[in-house]
Design an enzyme around this catalytic site. Structure first.
Site: not given
Ligand code: NDP
Ligand code: HSE
Length: 424
Positions: A11-12, A104, A135, A186, A200, A204
């Site tokens: 997602t991110v 986080k 934010i 997401g 979570d 934060k």
């Molecule tokens: P996702 O689950 O959508 O994405 C995680 C990514 O990490 C995927 O691309 C996955 O690969 C990859 N991954 C997982 N394991 C491994 C590994 N062993 N080696 C290499 N790559 C790996 O998570 P998000 O994008 O939602 O979140 C990412 C971070 O951002 C987290 O720390 C989350 O807490 C933080 N965050 C998320 C927010 C949100 O709104 N989603 C908001 C703020 C922070 P693959 O795609 O191939 O499975």
């Molecule tokens: N899982 C977190 C939330 C993502 O729902 O707020 C943003 O940090």
């Protein structure tokens, strides 16, 4: 040119790749140089992505990104407090590469060690996206409000929980369906228990407290409770009482220590926090010289979170070298935990509708020095239990807890009571 490597294309990560392309000219103008993604890594090379990574070097093992020649900075968007995310962070900072992360869980658990490593290697560690999504609250604390002492931080810090509570109340969607929708959008963590059990938001809050109060982030000192036990009945009773149910994070510096808590609470509709709905987050800061400040915006999701990650990259490109927690790590103090604050309370009971039930409850409250403000009963039955809600005038948390234990043991109380603070 700033050449970066990104680990995690979910997602991110996908949002960051897209944003860097979509706003490339504007970002280059503001950063003073182009920001180019030179290498990426995720778990599955063959997965369909929400971004175009063709022509970008693929690496299978995330920590290897930190050792690639020509890479100026590493962006960690995998997630998790340890494992591969921690390995990557340690390798990057240890190799003298700036690290930007949205993680986080990692910062709340390992933030002090990572900030120390960053200082030792004279490189920045930034994590704006880790708190309240899009934010810019960490920047506000670290920079815009740097001259202020902060006495309290309060906020809605989890988009998933706020989305679930809003969908349940506004559209009568059940908890499981609302959670599923949050996942589809997401918003949720890889393990959504981190969202709905409050961890979570606790991570934060610990990070916010570190920047606000100059303490080491330590989520072990955050009293944490999630939203699993909130029912549609609670949302309806809250409405009758002129309130909304919100998962609130609160950090307050008192005379005897720092109180940190995350839990569901009733927020009166007169408070702006009650109007923050869906996946929005909000943070209120009580400051010495700028009074009360409230920041509100999207707390989760691809674009909003990418905005915060890319803002950190722009800071890096501009040469901003602010300490991760606002002061050098050596100046952070250990958390000295303080007592829970007094508040009004909401108590939902499921009771047998018999004479004397109310009197028993009143006696318990009186014995603990507590005073009932309101009682709501919306059903009657000679044979079945009925829900009853009490509100209690401002009370000491321990006295309220003792009273609740006694009430729960009454023979006429047939379910575990639900106790929520009313945060005026
Ligand atoms: P996702 O689950 O959508 O994405 C995680 C990514 O990490 C995927 O691309 C996955 O690969 C990859 N991954 C997982 N394991 C491994 C590994 N062993 N080696 C290499 N790559 C790996 O998570 P998000 O994008 O939602 O979140 C990412 C971070 O951002 C987290 O720390 C989350 O807490 C933080 N965050 C998320 C927010 C949100 O709104 N989603 C908001 C703020 C922070 P693959 O795609 O191939 O499975
Ligand atoms: N899982 C977190 C939330 C993502 O729902 O707020 C943003 O940090």
């Amino acid at each position: 040119m700033l050449n970066i490597a990104i680990a995690g294309l979910g997602t991110v990560g996908a949002g960051v790749v897209r944003l860097l392309r979509q706003n490339a000219d504007l970002i280059a103008a503001r950063a003073g140089q182009q920001i180019m993604v030179r290498a990426v890594c995720a778990r599955d090379k063959n997965k369909q992505r929400d971004c175009d990574v063709s022509g970008i070097k693929w690496v299978d093992d995330a920590p290897q990104l930190a050792g690639l020649p020509g890479i100026d900075a590493v962006v960690e968007l995998i997630g998790g407090a340890d494992g591969i995310a921690r390995d990557l962070a340690v390798t990057a900072l240890g190799n003298g590469k700036p690290l930007i992360t949205a993680n986080k869980a990692l910062i709340a658990a390992q933030g002090v060690a990572l900030a120390k490593l960053a200082e030792q290697n004279n490189v920045p560690l930034f994590f704006e996206a880790a708190v309240a999504g899009g934010i810019p609250v960490l920047k506000a604390l670290r920079e815009g409000l740097a001259a202020n002492s902060i006495s309290a931080v309060r906020g809605i810090l989890n988009g998933t929980c706020n989305f679930i509570l809003t969908r349940m109340r506004e559209d009568r969607v059940d908890f499981a369906t609302a959670l599923h929708e949050a996942q589809q959008n997401g918003y949720a963590e890889a393990d959504p228990a981190a969202d709905i059990d409050g961890f979570d938001a606790a991570n934060k809050l610990a990070i916010l407290a570190a920047l606000a109060f100059g303490v080491e982030p330590d989520f072990a000192f955050v009293r944490t409770e999630g939203i699993r036990r909130i029912t549609p009945l609670d949302l309806a009773f809250a409405d009758e009482l002129g309130c909304r149910v919100k998962l609130l994070g609160i950090a307050r510096m008192g005379d005897t220590g720092l109180e940190q808590s995350v839990g569901p609470a009733l927020v009166p509709m007169t408070s702006p926090l009650s109007q923050v709905e869906g996946a929005l987050n909000a943070v209120q800061l009580q400051t010495s010289h700028t009074g009360h400040i409230m920041l509100q915006g999207p707390g989760a999701g691809s674009d909003a979170t990418a905005s915060a990650v890319v803002a950190d990259l722009i800071d890096l490109a501009r040469g901003n070298r602010a300490p991760a927690f606002g002061v050098p790590v050596a100046q952070l103090t250990k958390v000295n935990p303080g007592p829970a604050h007094k508040s009004r309370y909401y108590v939902r009971l499921q009771v047998m509708d018999k004479p004397g039930v109310g009197a028993d409850i009143m006696t318990i409250l009186r014995d603990e020095g507590l005073s009932m403000e309101t009682i709501l009963q919306r059903a009657q039955s000679a044979t079945e239990s009925v829900p009853v809600v009490l509100t209690v005038y401002e009370a000491d948390a321990e006295a309220m807890r003792r009273a609740l234990d006694k009430i729960a043991r009454l023979a006429t109380v047939v379910e575990k009571p639900c106790l929520l603070r009313i945060e005026d």
